[in-house]
Design a protein around this motif. Structure first.
Motif, PDB file in Angstrom:
ATOM      1  N   CYS A 175     -17.112 -18.150  54.970  1.00  0.00           N
ATOM      2  CA  CYS A 175     -17.125 -17.083  55.982  1.00  0.00           C
ATOM      3  C   CYS A 175     -16.771 -17.624  57.364  1.00  0.00           C
ATOM      4  O   CYS A 175     -16.088 -16.959  58.144  1.00  0.00           O
ATOM      5  N   VAL A 176     -17.229 -18.830  57.663  1.00  0.00           N
ATOM      6  CA  VAL A 176     -16.871 -19.458  58.938  1.00  0.00           C
ATOM      7  C   VAL A 176     -15.368 -19.715  58.998  1.00  0.00           C
ATOM      8  O   VAL A 176     -14.718 -19.467  60.026  1.00  0.00           O
ATOM      9  N   LEU A 177     -14.800 -20.190  57.889  1.00  0.00           N
ATOM     10  CA  LEU A 177     -13.356 -20.443  57.846  1.00  0.00           C
ATOM     11  C   LEU A 177     -12.564 -19.139  57.993  1.00  0.00           C
ATOM     12  O   LEU A 177     -11.530 -19.110  58.666  1.00  0.00           O
ATOM     13  N   VAL A 178     -13.061 -18.079  57.369  1.00  0.00           N
ATOM     14  CA  VAL A 178     -12.400 -16.775  57.507  1.00  0.00           C
ATOM     15  C   VAL A 178     -12.435 -16.322  58.962  1.00  0.00           C
ATOM     16  O   VAL A 178     -11.429 -15.847  59.511  1.00  0.00           O
ATOM     17  N   LEU A 179     -13.595 -16.451  59.603  1.00  0.00           N
ATOM     18  CA  LEU A 179     -13.725 -16.064  61.006  1.00  0.00           C
ATOM     19  C   LEU A 179     -12.756 -16.849  61.887  1.00  0.00           C
ATOM     20  O   LEU A 179     -12.079 -16.275  62.751  1.00  0.00           O
ATOM     21  N   LEU A 180     -12.677 -18.156  61.648  1.00  0.00           N
ATOM     22  CA  LEU A 180     -11.759 -18.980  62.429  1.00  0.00           C
ATOM     23  C   LEU A 180     -10.314 -18.570  62.182  1.00  0.00           C
ATOM     24  O   LEU A 180      -9.494 -18.536  63.113  1.00  0.00           O
TER      25      LEU A 180
ATOM     26  N   PRO B 153      -5.694 -16.983  66.027  1.00  0.00           N
ATOM     27  CA  PRO B 153      -4.473 -16.349  66.545  1.00  0.00           C
ATOM     28  C   PRO B 153      -4.692 -15.586  67.849  1.00  0.00           C
ATOM     29  O   PRO B 153      -3.822 -15.585  68.722  1.00  0.00           O
ATOM     30  N   PHE B 154      -5.845 -14.954  67.998  1.00  0.00           N
ATOM     31  CA  PHE B 154      -6.137 -14.226  69.233  1.00  0.00           C
ATOM     32  C   PHE B 154      -6.386 -15.196  70.391  1.00  0.00           C
ATOM     33  O   PHE B 154      -5.999 -14.925  71.529  1.00  0.00           O
TER      34      PHE B 154
ATOM     35  N   TYR C 136      -7.934  -1.772  64.293  1.00  0.00           N
ATOM     36  CA  TYR C 136      -8.691  -1.355  63.114  1.00  0.00           C
ATOM     37  C   TYR C 136      -8.103  -1.949  61.838  1.00  0.00           C
ATOM     38  O   TYR C 136      -8.823  -2.250  60.886  1.00  0.00           O
ATOM     39  N   ALA C 137      -6.772  -2.133  61.816  1.00  0.00           N
ATOM     40  CA  ALA C 137      -6.142  -2.778  60.665  1.00  0.00           C
ATOM     41  C   ALA C 137      -6.585  -4.236  60.569  1.00  0.00           C
ATOM     42  O   ALA C 137      -6.846  -4.752  59.466  1.00  0.00           O
ATOM     43  N   VAL C 138      -6.695  -4.899  61.725  1.00  0.00           N
ATOM     44  CA  VAL C 138      -7.153  -6.293  61.742  1.00  0.00           C
ATOM     45  C   VAL C 138      -8.608  -6.367  61.287  1.00  0.00           C
ATOM     46  O   VAL C 138      -8.982  -7.239  60.488  1.00  0.00           O
ATOM     47  N   VAL C 139      -9.422  -5.439  61.800  1.00  0.00           N
ATOM     48  CA  VAL C 139     -10.830  -5.409  61.411  1.00  0.00           C
ATOM     49  C   VAL C 139     -10.970  -5.166  59.910  1.00  0.00           C
ATOM     50  O   VAL C 139     -11.785  -5.807  59.229  1.00  0.00           O
TER      51      VAL C 139
ATOM     52  N   ASN D 131     -13.795 -11.134  54.207  1.00  0.00           N
ATOM     53  CA  ASN D 131     -15.180 -11.581  54.357  1.00  0.00           C
ATOM     54  C   ASN D 131     -16.060 -11.048  53.224  1.00  0.00           C
ATOM     55  O   ASN D 131     -16.836 -11.798  52.618  1.00  0.00           O
ATOM     56  N   TYR D 132     -15.932  -9.751  52.924  1.00  0.00           N
ATOM     57  CA  TYR D 132     -16.721  -9.177  51.830  1.00  0.00           C
ATOM     58  C   TYR D 132     -16.340  -9.791  50.488  1.00  0.00           C
ATOM     59  O   TYR D 132     -17.202 -10.006  49.635  1.00  0.00           O
ATOM     60  N   PHE D 133     -15.066 -10.060  50.311  1.00  0.00           N
ATOM     61  CA  PHE D 133     -14.635 -10.684  49.052  1.00  0.00           C
ATOM     62  C   PHE D 133     -15.336 -12.021  48.862  1.00  0.00           C
ATOM     63  O   PHE D 133     -15.849 -12.322  47.770  1.00  0.00           O
ATOM     64  N   VAL D 134     -15.345 -12.839  49.911  1.00  0.00           N
ATOM     65  CA  VAL D 134     -15.985 -14.146  49.831  1.00  0.00           C
ATOM     66  C   VAL D 134     -17.472 -14.005  49.511  1.00  0.00           C
ATOM     67  O   VAL D 134     -18.006 -14.675  48.620  1.00  0.00           O
TER      68      VAL D 134
END
Length: 284
Positions: A36-41, A46-47, A72-75, A82-85
């Protein structure tokens, strides 16, 4: 009422005993947290690399009180990954717990393989969860105060409704709609245990957190005298809290798996007392 509370706390203690027997189960929450941390990063970097994107979001908030539509598409994409992980590793954890409940000795590979066999169901559930998450975010943004309250209420209701979705996906391998329906059906039988038992797990986690709190306080005090030693103690305390968070997630997965097996299949999980199970699921 007291007997039901006692039985539910007994189930929490049994979950702890299972985790002590199969300590490798804690690996799944750790893998989930790291992922989840890797997904967040992956979504945040990019932002950070393109400040103009953040500026565009801020400008839209200033002008319209809403973020740009593309956010909203990014979210949604972030929520989905995140949910998949989270669901994947929770499925692996619950699968290992169910293997243990049937008297066998699970391995980490067994859990990952079981989760892999449920990939279509996990992907479908992640899509539904991401959709619900975005909708709640939209509701929250409609009106700052009322939206937050409504979103919180709906979010809590959704969490309760989907309490047993993971074991249902693992064992029954059904679609999202059927999984929610099945989860609600099981919840009706386990309402008291599902909620009160969480207090039992919470109490265990409170006791386990006390050494971390003591280390943290000692570290802050020592830091005023010997900075390096104080910071080292604080770091150890923070690592302890991370480990305890993983323990709590593992206990919850074991607990949910045990409730599911008894409520859905009528089988007493290995490591759990049959009398406590019958008492917990007695007449409401």
């Amino acid at each position: 009422m007291f007997e039901r509370i006692s039985a539910s706390f007994g189930l929490a203690r049994s979950s702890w005993d299972v985790l002590r027997t199969d300590k490798q189960l804690i690996v799944f929450p750790i893998l989930s947290g790291v992922s989840c941390v890797l997904v967040l990063l992956g979504f945040a970097l990019p932002f950070l690399a393109r400040p103009q994107w953040l500026q565009a979001i801020d400008n839209a908030w200033q002008q319209n009180g809403q973020p740009p539509a593309w956010t909203y598409a990014v979210v949604f994409a972030y929520y989905f990954v995140n949910y998949f992980v989270i669901v994947f590793f929770n499925s692996a954890l619950v699968s290992c717990a169910l293997i243990r409940f049937n008297g066998e000795t699970p391995t980490i590979g067994d859990g990952l393989a079981a989760a892999g066999r449920c990939l279509p169901q996990i992907v479908a559930w992640a899509l539904v969860s991401a959709t619900v998450g975005v909708l709640l975010k939209v509701v929250e943004n409609v009106h700052e105060k009322a939206g937050e309250i409504i979103s919180a209420v709906l979010g809590t209701a959704w969490t309760v409704m989907t309490y047993f979705v993971v074991p249902v996906l693992v064992v029954e391998r059904v679609g999202p709609v059927a999984a929610v329906t099945r989860s609600l059906s099981i919840l009706r039988r386990t309402w008291g245990e599902a909620l009160i038992g969480r207090f039992g797990i919470g109490f265990i986690m409170f006791l386990l957190a006390l050494p971390g709190v003591a280390l943290l306080l000692i570290g802050f005090f020592v830091a005023t005298k010997v900075a390096a030693l104080g910071f080292a103690l604080v770091a150890v305390a923070l690592l302890w809290f991370v480990l305890m968070s993983a323990v709590g997630s593992a206990l919850n997965g074991i607990f949910v798996g045990a409730l599911y097996q008894y409520a859905a299949q009528g089988m007493v999980p290995a490591g759990f007392d049959a009398g406590t199970m019958r008492q917990a699921f007695g007449k409401k």
